[in-house]
Design an enzyme around this catalytic site. Structure first.
Site, mmCIF file in Angstrom:
data_model
loop_
_atom_site.group_PDB
_atom_site.id
_atom_site.type_symbol
_atom_site.label_atom_id
_atom_site.label_comp_id
_atom_site.label_asym_id
_atom_site.label_seq_id
_atom_site.Cartn_x
_atom_site.Cartn_y
_atom_site.Cartn_z
ATOM 1 N N TYR A 1 1.042 -1.117 0.030
ATOM 2 C CA TYR A 1 0.043 0.112 -0.008
ATOM 3 C C TYR A 1 0.834 1.270 -0.023
ATOM 4 O O TYR A 1 1.414 1.668 1.182
ATOM 5 C CB TYR A 1 -0.996 0.017 1.318
ATOM 6 C CG TYR A 1 -1.889 -0.910 1.202
ATOM 7 C CD1 TYR A 1 -2.151 -1.813 0.152
ATOM 8 C CD2 TYR A 1 -2.521 -1.590 2.644
ATOM 9 C CE1 TYR A 1 -3.100 -2.986 0.212
ATOM 10 C CE2 TYR A 1 -3.299 -2.576 2.685
ATOM 11 C CZ TYR A 1 -3.713 -3.212 1.612
ATOM 12 O OH TYR A 1 -4.729 -4.332 1.603
ATOM 13 N N PHE B 1 -12.890 -5.155 1.540
ATOM 14 C CA PHE B 1 -13.759 -4.496 0.708
ATOM 15 C C PHE B 1 -15.189 -4.894 0.903
ATOM 16 O O PHE B 1 -16.124 -5.475 0.380
ATOM 17 C CB PHE B 1 -13.460 -4.802 -0.772
ATOM 18 C CG PHE B 1 -14.109 -4.165 -1.881
ATOM 19 C CD1 PHE B 1 -14.173 -2.499 -1.561
ATOM 20 C CD2 PHE B 1 -14.201 -4.544 -3.169
ATOM 21 C CE1 PHE B 1 -14.598 -1.569 -2.535
ATOM 22 C CE2 PHE B 1 -14.693 -3.421 -4.317
ATOM 23 C CZ PHE B 1 -14.954 -2.128 -3.819
ATOM 24 N N LEU C 1 -17.740 -2.892 1.757
ATOM 25 C CA LEU C 1 -18.618 -1.871 1.388
ATOM 26 C C LEU C 1 -18.814 -1.974 -0.014
ATOM 27 O O LEU C 1 -19.207 -0.859 -0.620
ATOM 28 C CB LEU C 1 -18.370 -0.470 1.731
ATOM 29 C CG LEU C 1 -18.525 -0.589 3.578
ATOM 30 C CD1 LEU C 1 -18.274 0.898 3.920
ATOM 31 C CD2 LEU C 1 -19.988 -0.799 4.030
ATOM 32 N N GLY D 1 -22.329 -0.958 -4.400
ATOM 33 C CA GLY D 1 -22.639 -0.388 -5.806
ATOM 34 C C GLY D 1 -23.938 -0.061 -6.093
ATOM 35 O O GLY D 1 -24.433 0.796 -5.545
#
Length: 292
Positions: free
Chosen positions: A71, A216, A218, A221
């Site tokens: 990251y 991930f 959340l 969409g």
């Protein structure tokens, strides 16, 4: 939206606790990927804001923080050190090795034993510790014998550089194979209200008593559109779609640990407040049907 001026007094503790790598932590953690620049590359636009965000997360009761050497690369680990070192005893910071990033969004898997060792040693330096409580294999490298990748992590554990070993983006067969070589402390796969391709891994971990970390979480969409079932349900209980998605994950399984990440202080507090959202059995059944 569920909010409170004294959010830190009551929210994340409502998520419940779980034991990971010998520490008892709250089940709503924090994914530190978005502390860095766009597309997970380079410095953030405001490094000071990222530092303050990380400190605020811990104030709100977050004590499970997930990062990785890739990251930035390296920037997320450096920001975590700047924000929190010396680390509170109750906080569990986990990092990962086994990927490279050559440019914004350009990733490759690299699981050669010498590279895993190098990344672990460099993460120790960047985080400012002599021991990483939980070190995770970021991704299985299909070009390197699996037993060599797990075997190198086992050596690092035996040397005292890491306390426990976790796996990322793995199948049930890979978890069971790894457990024949060394004790595995956790599994981290993508899992959300709309993405459940790893349902079998979650169920295996639940049966075996292994923490399952959801990255991930959340990925809501289209379900957040004004006419979506998720937004409609959120309005009924005075919550946001993101809070409902996180509440569903916390209700899905007692071994499930969502790690939502954000660069926004507002979204951080919104996400943590999801721990106070309670869904009825009927609402959970409705949400169960939303899998893509």
């Amino acid at each position: 939206m569920i909010q409170d001026q004294r959010l830190e007094d009551r929210v994340n503790h409502a998520s419940g606790t779980i034991k990971i790598a010998g520490k008892t932590v709250h089940r709503l953690g924090f994914g530190a990927m978005r502390l860095v620049g766009p597309h997970v590359w380079g410095e953030p636009a405001d490094r000071g804001a990222s530092v303050q965000l990380m400190r605020r997360a811990v104030e709100l009761g977050v004590d499970f923080i997930d990062t990785a050497s890739v990251y930035g690369p390296h920037v997320s680990e450096e920001i975590i050190r700047e924000a929190l070192h010396p680390y509170p005893e109750h906080v569990l910071i986990t990092t990962k090795g086994g990927q490279t990033q050559s440019g914004p969004g350009s990733y490759a898997v690299l699981g050669r034993p010498e590279y895993l060792r190098q990344e672990c040693v460099l993460s120790l330096r960047r985080l400012g510790v002599d021991h990483i409580d939980l070190y995770q294999l970021h991704q299985v490298d299909p070009s390197v014998p699996f037993e060599d990748q797990i075997g190198e992590l086992k050596k690092l554990k035996e040397e005292g550089k890491i306390g426990a070993i976790g796996l990322n983006e793995v199948t049930v067969d890979q978890v069971t194979a790894a457990r024949q070589i060394v004790e595995i402390a956790s599994v981290q796969n993508q899992y959300s209200i709309t993405e459940r391709k790893h349902e079998d891994v979650l169920e295996y971990c639940a049966r075996e008593g292994l923490p399952f970390i959801s990255w991930f979480p959340l990925d809501i969409g289209a379900l957040a559109r004004p006419d979506s079932p998720l937004r409609g349900l959120a309005a009924q209980i005075d919550a946001t779609p993101a809070q409902v998605a996180l509440a569903w994950l916390l209700a899905r399984a007692e071994n499930l640990v969502p790690i939502p990440g954000t660069a926004s202080m507002t979204h951080l507090e919104e996400n943590i407040a999801a721990a106070t959202v309670r869904l009825s059995p009927a609402q959970i059944t409705e949400l169960n049907a939303l899998a893509s």
